[in-house]
Design an enzyme around this catalytic site. Structure first.
Site, PDB file in Angstrom:
ATOM      1  N   GLU A   1       1.723  11.927 -30.184  1.00  0.00           N
ATOM      2  CA  GLU A   1       0.451  12.640 -30.315  1.00  0.00           C
ATOM      3  C   GLU A   1      -0.093  12.889 -28.910  1.00  0.00           C
ATOM      4  OE1 GLU A   1      -3.828  12.238 -32.649  1.00  0.00           O
ATOM      5  OE2 GLU A   1      -2.691  10.448 -32.156  1.00  0.00           O
TER       6      GLU A   1
ATOM      7  N   ARG B   1       8.777  -2.435 -34.133  1.00  0.00           N
ATOM      8  CA  ARG B   1       7.900  -2.005 -33.046  1.00  0.00           C
ATOM      9  C   ARG B   1       7.949  -3.050 -31.941  1.00  0.00           C
ATOM     10  NH1 ARG B   1       1.307  -1.325 -32.976  1.00  0.00           N
ATOM     11  NH2 ARG B   1       1.196   0.242 -31.349  1.00  0.00           N
TER      12      ARG B   1
ATOM     13  N   LYS C   1      -4.369   2.573 -27.717  1.00  0.00           N
ATOM     14  CA  LYS C   1      -4.935   3.582 -26.822  1.00  0.00           C
ATOM     15  C   LYS C   1      -6.429   3.368 -26.621  1.00  0.00           C
ATOM     16  CE  LYS C   1      -1.724   7.384 -27.712  1.00  0.00           C
ATOM     17  NZ  LYS C   1      -1.568   8.715 -28.328  1.00  0.00           N
TER      18      LYS C   1
END
Length: 763
Positions: free
Chosen positions: A195, A415, A425
């Protein structure tokens, strides 16, 4: 074909496993009840490693001279069991001479001969120990290259994974295939979908590297697709920085695309779902919707007519006040045990301008709706997703099946998480906006730019990621393992220089030293002449570290590195007990093997031979808690002091360095040259080497300046979306040029209708 073997097989058939993964011609199955390695070829079984390697090499079209190859198979058979050092040395001498002007044992490519000999050396503990003595440079170079291959790293990772699986069912849980399901050579298409709302971090790096690895393995292609479905957070500048970050990781897509390229198709498919009665419009408030989904209660609008749903969707598309109240939900299930299937939102309204499409759209698909559709449209064959998405996998398949699209295979992986590390973020934005770090490329940050600036190499990162690839375990990893791997990569090639802490450096008079300065040319790396040469200045007055000088006993014999032995004859002390000067006699006939202390030093600077003022930087973790929980306030766990500076003098050879060069200041550690600081001094950032002592805080160490964190502005967290895109890294050409569409700053969006994708960017 399948290769079945036990982790307890002795000697372990490293060559067979390596060839199986390199050629991708056999699936590895670890079965602890197996007594021998068995290669099954359509019912025919081969049980000796020699036969297995020959067969897999032939299937993988590994070329080689049959006469020469036979001799190497004979050598390997003896090497695997030999224990006498003279015999190992004789074999190594022969191989080292042969490889002096060759890359591989036979011909110009890897062949069965290389793998059979590599496996024999790998499986002999004494042979490995002897090889690491660095007496056979060409053989070590050849061995290290084969071991560094991505396929070899995955093979060794699968072995480690199988060993850790012994407590589970031997035949089922330990089985592991290195390849992708239903994959065909030349037809595999993977994608990395970040993204464009921030910088890539080490977690994204794993996804990107695995996608590129499998695309290359199957001679397919990888798509870099920007998932730009939320104009509130996304900017074209971030697309530029993401491409730069991927370039830093040596990752290059075969195609760059955007989800926004498919907004027309996505809109038509959303209409199709509504007309099929598989989606509906809903204006339930967010908190109520969340509670209803949790309790398995149907929305009041779930059975609205197709006409009403289309009418509300039209209002959404127009961005009207009425449209802002609504969203579109997939009609999957009300009370499925998997809550991800309880009528998820697939479209939302947002009147902000999009950075690529401007004001054309007022509605945007959610990631969970757009991703499977665009994967199918773009020809993706294998979608690699972190296993946090596992509950959403049925949702992914539902979208494709309901719309009659081409299916896509899903491949799960774990992950990446590290202790004392933030990958959110939002939390990283907070550190930047609070001034606790100097930007997104700060060496304390887990961003790609941060870890590269700290000195982590692409080679080490790639090996580490691929070794983690098969694992499904969700754990927080220690940083020491990746830094230790990085040390193995940089140690053989990092030039050696010297530096002395400036504070309280001690002048030493060398009796019988040269009357005038003498300069000798020495190798930058004693074990690797290819690194180059440096100039070392010898004078009768030199400088030592205070710490070294204070450790000397009267009349003690020490070794001055790259010079010879010297005997301490006298020393003077200051009022606080510190050493202020020393006198030594050279004793060049002395035996360096008999001294306990090997000391780095620098010639007293002069106009002709100056020393260079440098700053050595070191860092601590940003947070004090190994793993922050969802409800933890990050401000409560900020490490008080995380930057440490030490002023030093370095030999003049460092003037030839370029920014980003990795070196070793002997007896101090590995450093990466970060350019000139604000004061004009050369700055070097310490590269962790994996040892616990070097990962600890440096507060309180003599000569180290502790840089206190700036005070945190409580209002700074509100500025996250205004963080400028800045970096000390290089730039690449902008993909949009300088006239990108700028989004309007105003919005009528209702926050309770925002359904952002989970923060698992890049899958």
């Amino acid at each position: 074909m399948s290769l079945t073997l036990s982790t307890k097989t002795s000697p372990f058939p490293f060559a067979a496993v390596a060839v199986a993964t390199y050629t991708q011609k056999a699936e590895l199955i670890f079965d602890e009840s197996a007594t021998d390695a068995v290669l099954d070829i359509n019912g025919t079984q081969l049980t000796t490693e020699e036969e297995i390697v020959h067969s897999l090499s032939k299937a993988g079209e590994l070329s080689g001279d049959s006469v020469k190859t036979a001799s190497y198979f004979t050598l390997a058979k003896s090497l695997i069991t030999v224990t006498a050092f003279p015999d190992i040395v004789a074999a190594f001498d022969s191989l080292d001479n042969h490889l002096a002007y060759r890359t591989f044992l036979v011909g110009h490519d890897i062949t069965a001969a290389d793998w059979i000999v590599w496996g024999a050396v790998k499986g002999n503990i004494k042979a490995i120990g002897l090889l690491k003595n660095n007496q056979h440079a060409h053989l070590l170079r050849w061995f290290s290259y084969l071991e560094s291959l991505e396929s070899t790293q995955l093979a060794l990772a699968s072995l480690a994974d199988a060993k850790s699986s012994k407590a589970r069912s031997n035949k089922t849980a330990a089985g592991f295939s290195l390849g992708l399901q239903n994959a065909k050579q030349g037809q595999v298409v993977t994608r990395f979908p970040p993204e464009p709302s921030g910088y890539l971090h080490i977690g994204h790096a794993k996804a990107a590297m695995l996608n590129q690895y499998f695309a290359k393995m199957y001679k397919g292609k990888m798509i870099i697709r920007f998932d730009d479905t939320n104009p509130t957070k996304e900017r074209s500048e971030f697309e530029e920085t993401i491409l730069e970050d991927l370039h830093l990781l040596d990752i290059h897509g075969d195609q760059v695309s955007h989800t926004s390229d498919y907004f027309d198709e996505l809109y038509e498919l959303a209409l199709k779902l509504i007309k099929l009665g598989k989606a509906y419009a809903d204006d339930t408030e967010q908190l109520q919707m969340r509670e209803e989904r949790w309790k398995g209660i149907a929305s009041a609008h779930r059975d609205d007519s197709v006409e009403d749903n289309l009418k509300h969707f039209a209002e959404m598309k127009a961005g009207s006040d009425e449209g802002l109240r609504w969203c579109i939900r997939a009609k999957m299930s009300v009370d499925n045990p998997n809550k991800a299937l309880r009528d998820p939102v697939i479209y939302r309204c947002n009147v902000l301008n999009h950075h690529r499409t401007g004001d054309k759209w007022k509605i945007y698909p959610t990631y969970d709706f757009a991703c499977p559709i665009v994967d199918s449209i773009e020809g993706v064959t294998h979608a690699l997703r972190t296993n946090e998405y596992r509950d959403r996998n049925p949702q992914y398949s539902w979208m494709i099946e309901s719309l009659g699209l081409r299916p896509v295979n899903i491949w799960d992986f774990s992950r990446l998480n590290f202790i004392y590390t933030l990958l959110s973020k939002r939390k990283l934005h907070w550190f930047v906006d609070s001034g606790l770090v100097k930007g997104w490329d700060d060496p304390r940050f887990p961003t790609v730019r941060g870890i590269r600036r700290r000195g982590l190499t692409v080679e080490a990162l790639s090996q580490f990621m691929l070794s983690q690839g098969p694992s499904q375990a969700i754990v927080s990893l220690e940083w020491d393992s990746i830094w230790a791997l990085n040390k193995k990569v940089i140690d053989p090639i990092a030039p050696r220089f010297w530096a002395v802490a400036k504070e309280k450096s001690v002048p030493v008079t060398i009796n019988d030293g040269p009357a005038t300065a003498e300069v000798k040319v020495l190798p930058k790396h004693k074990k690797n002449p290819e690194v180059g040469e440096k100039k070392t200045v010898y004078t009768s007055t030199i400088l030592l570290e205070q710490e070294d000088a204070a450790s000397f006993e009267d009349q003690e014999e020490v070794t001055l590195m790259d010079w010879g032995n010297a005997i301490v004859r006298s020393k003077t002390t200051g009022p606080s007990g510190e050493i202020t000067s020393l006198t030594m006699d050279l004793n060049l006939e002395g035996d360096f093997r008999k001294t306990k202390k090997k000391i780095t030093w620098l010639a007293q600077p002069s106009e002709s031979y100056p020393l260079i003022d440098v700053t050595l930087l070191d860092y601590d973790y940003l947070i004090t808690k190994k793993k922050l929980e969802e409800n933890d306030n990050v401000a409560d766990f900020v490490t008080p002091m995380t930057e440490f500076k030490e002023e030093a003098l370095a030999d003049a050879n460092v003037n030839d360095l370029k920014k980003g060069d990795i070196i070793q200041f002997e007896r101090k550690g590995y450093f990466i040259f970060d350019g000139n600081g604000e004061d004009g001094k050369l700055e070097f950032i310490r590269i962790p080497d994996g040892r616990a002592a070097n990962l600890a805080s440096k507060a309180g160490k003599p000569g180290v300046v502790v840089v206190p964190n700036p005070s945190v502005d409580s209002a700074s967290s509100t500025k996250a979306n205004n963080t400028p895109v800045s970096t000390k890294m290089y730039n690449v050409a902008k993909i949009y040029g300088d006239d990108a569409v700028k989004p309007d700053a105003s919005s009528k969006i209702r926050l309770n209708k925002e359904f952002p994708r989970p923060e698992l960017d890049g899958d």
